[in-house]
Design an enzyme around this catalytic site. Sequence first.
Site, PDB file in Angstrom:
ATOM      1  N   SER A 114      -5.863  24.879  44.021  1.00 32.18           N
ATOM      2  CA  SER A 114      -5.337  24.452  45.320  1.00 32.18           C
ATOM      3  C   SER A 114      -3.996  25.056  45.661  1.00 32.18           C
ATOM      4  O   SER A 114      -3.652  25.160  46.836  1.00 32.18           O
ATOM      5  CB  SER A 114      -5.265  22.928  45.404  1.00 32.18           C
ATOM      6  OG  SER A 114      -4.352  22.432  44.475  1.00 32.18           O
TER       7      SER A 114
ATOM      8  N   HIS B 291       1.596  22.701  44.886  1.00 31.52           N
ATOM      9  CA  HIS B 291       1.204  22.880  46.279  1.00 31.52           C
ATOM     10  C   HIS B 291       2.324  23.525  47.082  1.00 31.52           C
ATOM     11  O   HIS B 291       2.077  24.390  47.924  1.00 31.52           O
ATOM     12  CB  HIS B 291       0.842  21.528  46.891  1.00 31.52           C
ATOM     13  CG  HIS B 291      -0.391  20.930  46.293  1.00 31.52           C
ATOM     14  ND1 HIS B 291      -0.674  19.585  46.358  1.00 31.52           N
ATOM     15  CD2 HIS B 291      -1.425  21.479  45.613  1.00 31.52           C
ATOM     16  CE1 HIS B 291      -1.830  19.343  45.768  1.00 31.52           C
ATOM     17  NE2 HIS B 291      -2.293  20.492  45.301  1.00 31.52           N
TER      18      HIS B 291
END
Length: 320
Positions: free
Chosen positions: A160, A212
């Site tokens: 991610s 992230h």
Amino acid sequence: MQSNWLLVNMFSGSRRGPGLAIFMLATQIFQVGLHNIPPVTLATIAINTIIFLRIPILNIRYPSLGNVCISVVNTWYKGDWKRIALAAFFHADEWHLYYNMASMLFKGMSLEKRLGSAYFVYLLAVFTILTNGVLLGLNYATDEFLGYHEYLSHCAVGFSGVLFALKVVTTYYLPPGIQYIMGIIPIHSRLACWAELFLIQIFVPNASFTGHLAGILVGLLYVKGPLKPIMDIFIPAANSPSYTYKAQATGYRNQYQPRHQPPTGNYGNTRNLNQGEDEDLAEAIRHSQADYSAQQRAHTRWNGNPNDEEIRRRRLARYT
């Protein structure tokens, strides 16, 4: 998508069997249509899935998550630099894999068609290395300047971080607009990744915030900073061979493009963050079904078994 930067403990390297999430991922892929998915995107999904299921190929011995997850202690202090490349391709559980690969499906379809397959491979490789590198830097800085020493040993896996970088690039290439986070919160598309960054942390507290954030920063370096010009020195995007669709029997050429920005990064452990991907999936399925219907109509007309209407038309043509 469950945060692909989930913080992990030491997990065993035993082979896993496919479960509901793997079945759902396969269903989405076939609903979209294999012929609609560019090769690098499809290969990336396949590689991640094979690694997760630990399918025996060429006698490869898959390491446990504890031996590939990336942290300052394991990577920087102990010098295990291979984790920078490996960590992105391992996932903590099947839902973690599912949400990441569902997001990769639509981001990849959008960007690979735009940039070309060769350049997209290049982009994924650079983003993987840089995102992990920036993650290490952020965790080290968090310890050094904020005194949060636990960040040195935080160990993360998953794709991610790379997907956050791809989301920034995807958003940059599309016209500005309004997105709805969780289906109800309107926000400018250029700010959506920042909103998701904080919302994911609320819904998935064990997600790696710095992982992230690293992806967003790498994406910004590409669209606003010097990263793209530097990358284009070696492989210019304009000269990359592009993936193109092969014409079907009717000459029909699939022109599916997401009608809006690809998935809004459903990286959290909540399905509400997946609204954009659900809409794109429905759009892709409609196009895939249209493609199938076009081929079926062509088959009915030209395979030597004409329907009643075609028979009447030929009889009329014979006497005119």
